[in-house]
Every structure is written in C-alpha cells, then in structure tokens.
Design an enzyme around this catalytic site. Structure first.
Site, PDB file in Angstrom:
ATOM      1  NE  ARG A 103      34.583  23.845  40.624  1.00  0.00           N
ATOM      2  CZ  ARG A 103      33.493  24.131  40.869  1.00  0.00           C
ATOM      3  NH1 ARG A 103      32.972  23.904  42.069  1.00  0.00           N
ATOM      4  NH2 ARG A 103      32.552  23.880  39.732  1.00  0.00           N
ATOM      5  CB  THR A 107      38.607  16.567  39.113  1.00  0.00           C
ATOM      6  OG1 THR A 107      39.504  17.748  38.890  1.00  0.00           O
ATOM      7  CG2 THR A 107      39.485  15.877  38.160  1.00  0.00           C
ATOM      8  CG  ASP A 200      33.197  30.742  35.767  1.00  0.00           C
ATOM      9  OD1 ASP A 200      33.818  31.774  36.342  1.00  0.00           O
ATOM     10  OD2 ASP A 200      33.774  29.588  35.549  1.00  0.00           O
ATOM     11  CG  ASP A 203      34.004  32.172  32.418  1.00  0.00           C
ATOM     12  OD1 ASP A 203      35.111  32.271  32.258  1.00  0.00           O
ATOM     13  OD2 ASP A 203      33.438  30.981  32.255  1.00  0.00           O
TER      14      ASP A 203
HETATM   15  C1  PRP Z   1      35.787  29.679  40.705  1.00  0.00           C
HETATM   16  C2  PRP Z   1      35.604  30.494  42.172  1.00  0.00           C
HETATM   17  C3  PRP Z   1      36.486  30.055  42.936  1.00  0.00           C
HETATM   18  C4  PRP Z   1      36.233  28.432  43.034  1.00  0.00           C
HETATM   19  C5  PRP Z   1      35.098  27.915  43.833  1.00  0.00           C
HETATM   20  O1  PRP Z   1      37.228  29.849  40.512  1.00  0.00           O
HETATM   21  O2  PRP Z   1      36.101  31.775  41.988  1.00  0.00           O
HETATM   22  O3  PRP Z   1      37.953  30.073  43.005  1.00  0.00           O
HETATM   23  O4  PRP Z   1      35.804  28.380  41.534  1.00  0.00           O
HETATM   24  O5  PRP Z   1      35.088  26.574  43.741  1.00  0.00           O
HETATM   25  P1  PRP Z   1      35.293  25.529  44.876  1.00  0.00           P
HETATM   26  O6  PRP Z   1      34.947  26.159  46.309  1.00  0.00           O
HETATM   27  O7  PRP Z   1      34.540  24.353  44.363  1.00  0.00           O
HETATM   28  O8  PRP Z   1      36.833  25.451  44.796  1.00  0.00           O
HETATM   29  P2  PRP Z   1      37.399  29.183  38.985  1.00  0.00           P
HETATM   30  O9  PRP Z   1      38.170  27.845  38.848  1.00  0.00           O
HETATM   31  O10 PRP Z   1      36.120  29.050  37.990  1.00  0.00           O
HETATM   32  O11 PRP Z   1      38.449  30.096  38.228  1.00  0.00           O
HETATM   33  P3  PRP Z   1      38.583  31.669  37.695  1.00  0.00           P
HETATM   34  O12 PRP Z   1      38.270  32.472  39.049  1.00  0.00           O
HETATM   35  O13 PRP Z   1      39.932  31.693  37.028  1.00  0.00           O
HETATM   36  O14 PRP Z   1      37.412  31.645  36.780  1.00  0.00           O
END
Ligand code: PRP
Length: 209
Positions: A103, A107, A200, A203
């Site tokens: 994500r 944005t 998160d 993380d």
């Molecule tokens: C987080 C989570 C989901 C997403 C959820 O991933 O694990 O994949 O965000 O958000 P959304 O429903 O608003 O799309 P992240 O982007 O933090 O990536 P990562 O798992 O690599 O940390």
C-alpha cells in the site's frame, strides 16, 4: 455483512496478544500463525465432503473426507507470509501462490509488484486469500482481481482484523466472497490504519519499522 467474525475464546486470546504493542516479532509471528490456523479451519466449515468405505480394526464403515480437490492459498506479501504455515496445517495439500502488493504510504492505494500466475487457472479452484489486515480493501480487491482475470470464480478471504470500510470494499468489488476474521474493528483513522487495530502487521512480523 460478508464478514464472519470468529470469536472462539482461543481466537480472542491470541488476538489480544497481537494487539498489544509490546508483543515482540517472535511472538507476533507465532500468534499470526496460530490465528491463521484457527481462521482457515473456520473457513473450511462449509466445504463439501465425500464418503468412502474404510475398515476399522472392528468392522467396515463409512468415513468422509474433504471433497475439494484444488485449493490455492494466496498470501499477500509481506505480512501474509506469516499466515502460510498455519493455513497449510489446515490445507496441507494446497498450492501456495504468492501475491506481492503493498500500500502506497502517501495515497493508501495498492501497488502490485509480484504476480506470477499461470494465464489461466481452473475455474473450479478455490482460492483462499491470506492477509492479516483488511483496511481500505484496496489490496484485497487487487488480489481478487488478479485471480478473477485468470478465470477463478471461487474465493474466500481470511484476515485477522478488518475495518468496516474494507469489508464494504470487498463486498462491492467481489460480491459474495466470504470474509473470515477475528474482528471487525471500529474504523480507519486519517492515515487509513485500522483502529484500534494492531499497527502494521508486516513491520511487526518482521521487525522492521
Ligand atoms: C498491509 C496489509 C495489507 C494492506 C491492507 O500491507 O498487510 O496487505 O496493507 O491495506 P488495504 O486494505 O488498505 O489495502 P502493507 O502495504 O503494509 O505491506 P507489507 O505487508 O509489505 O508491510
């Protein structure tokens, strides 16, 4: 609502440990795995079974087994990785197909970076998407779409926590796809983080910040 909230005492207990900010990565990953096992077990509740004949040490009888032949577990990278082992304990013969989506921090929109799937998949395949968090639902919808474009029609979505906004987004982009979660939290905050949430998940699983 498309979301089934699984509220077994063991699930509630594991979720509490995940939410605590002092839970270190080792225990965090272990709890994610534990919840993935419980939640995929719940997601399997309505799978069809087939009968077959067996012989016990005492006599012949009828047994049952899951009739589902083709299951794909699709963890969304990165955080979904921590769910694979637990999910594979439920579905030991499933294929695993990784989906790379992150994500964008500015944005909150999803960005696809790794999708290596065959051009066509058997439409009868059941795809179970794994991601600890369903926040805006953008990542979930993008992952669902990657499989739908390849002919898949049967899905389940398993997450640890969800925001009402994410559940609504999946209902809108993929009507009828059931969601299994340990909690539908209150809402998203201004940064599109789930509140109260758990931070998160990626993380916290991997010790990054
Ligand atoms: C987080 C989570 C989901 C997403 C959820 O991933 O694990 O994949 O965000 O958000 P959304 O429903 O608003 O799309 P992240 O982007 O933090 O990536 P990562 O798992 O690599 O940390």
């Amino acid at each position: 609502m498309a979301a089934t909230v699984c509220d077994h005492p063991m699930i509630r207990q594991a979720l509490g440990e995940l939410r605590k900010k002092e839970t270190p990565p080792l225990e965090f990953r272990s709890r994610v795995g534990e919840l993935a096992r419980y939640l995929t077990y719940e997601a399997a509740r309505d799978l069809a079974v087939a009968s077959y004949e067996i012989e016990t040490p005492v006599m012949k009888t009828t047994a049952e087994r899951v009739a589902e032949e083709r299951i794909i577990l699709a963890p969304i990278l990165r955080a979904g990785l921590a769910m694979i082992e637990g999910a594979m304990a439920t579905f030991p013969h499933a294929q695993v197909r990784h989906i790379g989506i992150f994500r964008d921090e500015a944005t909150a929109l999803p960005v696809e970076y790794y999708v290596k799937l065959p051009r066509v998949l058997d439409p009868e395949t059941l795809v179970i998407i794994l991601d600890p968090m369903l926040a805006t639902g953008g990542s979930a919808c993008m992952a669902l779409d990657a499989f739908r474009r390849r002919g898949v029609t049967r899905f389940k979505f398993v997450c640890l926590i969800a925001a009402p906004e994410g559940v609504a987004a999946v209902e809108a982009c993929a009507p009828g796809v059931p969601i299994y979660t340990a909690s539908v939290d209150e809402r998203l905050n201004e940064k599109k983080f789930i509140v109260p949430g758990l931070g998160d998940a990626g993380d916290r699983c991997f010790g990054t910040t």
